[in-house]
Design a protein around this motif. Sequence first.
Motif, mmCIF file in Angstrom:
data_model
loop_
_atom_site.group_PDB
_atom_site.id
_atom_site.type_symbol
_atom_site.label_atom_id
_atom_site.label_comp_id
_atom_site.label_asym_id
_atom_site.label_seq_id
_atom_site.Cartn_x
_atom_site.Cartn_y
_atom_site.Cartn_z
ATOM 1 N N ILE A 1 -15.238 9.963 -2.779
ATOM 2 C CA ILE A 1 -15.112 9.238 -1.506
ATOM 3 C C ILE A 1 -15.524 7.782 -1.688
ATOM 4 O O ILE A 1 -14.873 6.873 -1.178
ATOM 5 C CB ILE A 1 -15.935 9.925 -0.391
ATOM 6 C CG1 ILE A 1 -15.552 11.411 -0.251
ATOM 7 C CG2 ILE A 1 -15.776 9.185 0.927
ATOM 8 C CD1 ILE A 1 -14.082 11.683 0.028
ATOM 9 N N GLY A 2 -16.579 7.559 -2.437
ATOM 10 C CA GLY A 2 -17.002 6.199 -2.737
ATOM 11 C C GLY A 2 -15.917 5.421 -3.473
ATOM 12 O O GLY A 2 -15.681 4.245 -3.196
ATOM 13 N N TYR A 3 -15.214 6.093 -4.383
ATOM 14 C CA TYR A 3 -14.134 5.441 -5.110
ATOM 15 C C TYR A 3 -13.011 5.007 -4.160
ATOM 16 O O TYR A 3 -12.466 3.916 -4.288
ATOM 17 C CB TYR A 3 -13.576 6.358 -6.208
ATOM 18 C CG TYR A 3 -12.431 5.704 -6.940
ATOM 19 C CD1 TYR A 3 -12.681 4.749 -7.918
ATOM 20 C CD2 TYR A 3 -11.117 5.990 -6.620
ATOM 21 C CE1 TYR A 3 -11.638 4.098 -8.559
ATOM 22 C CE2 TYR A 3 -10.067 5.347 -7.256
ATOM 23 C CZ TYR A 3 -10.334 4.403 -8.233
ATOM 24 O OH TYR A 3 -9.304 3.760 -8.848
ATOM 25 N N GLY B 1 -10.750 0.386 -2.390
ATOM 26 C CA GLY B 1 -9.546 -0.266 -1.908
ATOM 27 C C GLY B 1 -8.407 -0.427 -2.891
ATOM 28 O O GLY B 1 -7.458 -1.162 -2.611
ATOM 29 N N GLN B 2 -8.438 0.245 -4.043
ATOM 30 C CA GLN B 2 -7.300 0.172 -4.953
ATOM 31 C C GLN B 2 -6.098 0.865 -4.324
ATOM 32 O O GLN B 2 -6.247 1.866 -3.636
ATOM 33 C CB GLN B 2 -7.649 0.800 -6.290
ATOM 34 C CG GLN B 2 -8.683 -0.004 -7.054
ATOM 35 C CD GLN B 2 -8.787 0.445 -8.493
ATOM 36 O OE1 GLN B 2 -7.785 0.755 -9.130
ATOM 37 N NE2 GLN B 2 -10.001 0.469 -9.004
ATOM 38 N N ILE B 3 -4.922 0.360 -4.570
ATOM 39 C CA ILE B 3 -3.694 0.854 -3.947
ATOM 40 C C ILE B 3 -2.966 1.834 -4.874
ATOM 41 O O ILE B 3 -2.841 1.583 -6.071
ATOM 42 C CB ILE B 3 -2.746 -0.330 -3.615
ATOM 43 C CG1 ILE B 3 -3.465 -1.387 -2.774
ATOM 44 C CG2 ILE B 3 -1.472 0.152 -2.939
ATOM 45 C CD1 ILE B 3 -3.905 -0.922 -1.422
ATOM 46 N N SER C 1 -9.052 3.044 4.759
ATOM 47 C CA SER C 1 -8.982 2.009 3.723
ATOM 48 C C SER C 1 -7.560 1.521 3.480
ATOM 49 O O SER C 1 -7.362 0.513 2.813
ATOM 50 C CB SER C 1 -9.554 2.550 2.405
ATOM 51 O OG SER C 1 -10.882 2.969 2.579
ATOM 52 N N ASP C 2 -6.577 2.289 3.984
ATOM 53 C CA ASP C 2 -5.158 1.944 3.848
ATOM 54 C C ASP C 2 -4.795 1.664 2.392
ATOM 55 O O ASP C 2 -4.267 0.599 2.061
ATOM 56 C CB ASP C 2 -4.813 0.756 4.746
ATOM 57 C CG ASP C 2 -3.314 0.668 5.024
ATOM 58 O OD1 ASP C 2 -2.622 1.699 4.943
ATOM 59 O OD2 ASP C 2 -2.838 -0.453 5.307
ATOM 60 N N ILE C 3 -5.040 2.645 1.519
ATOM 61 C CA ILE C 3 -4.827 2.459 0.087
ATOM 62 C C ILE C 3 -3.546 3.123 -0.432
ATOM 63 O O ILE C 3 -3.335 3.182 -1.634
ATOM 64 C CB ILE C 3 -6.033 2.971 -0.728
ATOM 65 C CG1 ILE C 3 -6.235 4.476 -0.534
ATOM 66 C CG2 ILE C 3 -7.288 2.193 -0.393
ATOM 67 C CD1 ILE C 3 -7.199 5.095 -1.514
ATOM 68 N N LEU C 4 -2.706 3.615 0.470
ATOM 69 C CA LEU C 4 -1.450 4.236 0.065
ATOM 70 C C LEU C 4 -0.305 3.276 0.386
ATOM 71 O O LEU C 4 -0.229 2.740 1.492
ATOM 72 C CB LEU C 4 -1.257 5.563 0.809
ATOM 73 C CG LEU C 4 -0.165 6.492 0.293
ATOM 74 C CD1 LEU C 4 -0.491 6.992 -1.118
ATOM 75 C CD2 LEU C 4 0.000 7.683 1.222
ATOM 76 N N THR C 5 0.581 3.076 -0.578
ATOM 77 C CA THR C 5 1.716 2.177 -0.366
ATOM 78 C C THR C 5 2.673 2.748 0.672
ATOM 79 O O THR C 5 2.665 3.950 0.941
ATOM 80 C CB THR C 5 2.499 1.964 -1.682
ATOM 81 O OG1 THR C 5 2.941 3.237 -2.164
ATOM 82 C CG2 THR C 5 1.652 1.278 -2.730
ATOM 83 N N LYS C 6 3.514 1.892 1.240
ATOM 84 C CA LYS C 6 4.551 2.356 2.170
ATOM 85 C C LYS C 6 5.458 3.329 1.420
ATOM 86 O O LYS C 6 5.902 3.038 0.311
ATOM 87 C CB LYS C 6 5.352 1.182 2.707
ATOM 88 C CG LYS C 6 4.534 0.294 3.618
ATOM 89 C CD LYS C 6 5.343 -0.859 4.145
ATOM 90 C CE LYS C 6 4.479 -1.694 5.074
ATOM 91 N NZ LYS C 6 5.215 -2.797 5.673
#
Length: 180
Positions: free
Chosen positions: A99-101, A105-107, A132-137
């Motif tokens: 969860i910390g990883y 914020g890496q995508i 964190s919105d870390i998944l691409t469209k």
Amino acid sequence: MRVITGTARGRRLREPEGMAIRPTTDSVKEAIFNTIQFDIEGRRVLDLFAGTGQLGIEALSRGARECVFVDESTAAVKLIRENLETCRLDGTVLQTDAIGYLNQGQIFDLIFLDPPYDTMLVEKALQTVAKSDILTKGGIIVCETRREKALPDMPAPYVLRREKCYGKIKLTLYERQPDA
């Protein structure tokens, strides 16, 4: 436990001793990759709660550009590195809190979530991915849980793409809408 197809096809992966790590069965792994087979090549993958690393290794074997393997267990990290070496594949292997990883914020284009069962880690991971919105469209999250586990709805732009049971296992796929 083996790599199903791709550059490492047929290579046997080392399995853990005892039950501290619960590997995905070959039949469930095949179902996962049949579902996402056109969403792998050239993608950046995160294998969270990686265990043996088999999901990320399968993705690399099938043409993923990169895979980051995250597990907090020393034994798991060692096993992942050995399995990558056996398959002659490269990946980034990190021993850290999952969860910390996610909060870094890496995508990613594809995220595998297969935490220990009977924990709230899959819910926490989904919530953190959305926040964190870390998944691409157009990116995909693949969750493996017990059949009876109810997963939460994710906020827009994430949608449930598919949910299917394979014996005692349930696979749930979420997608980040490409037009959002």
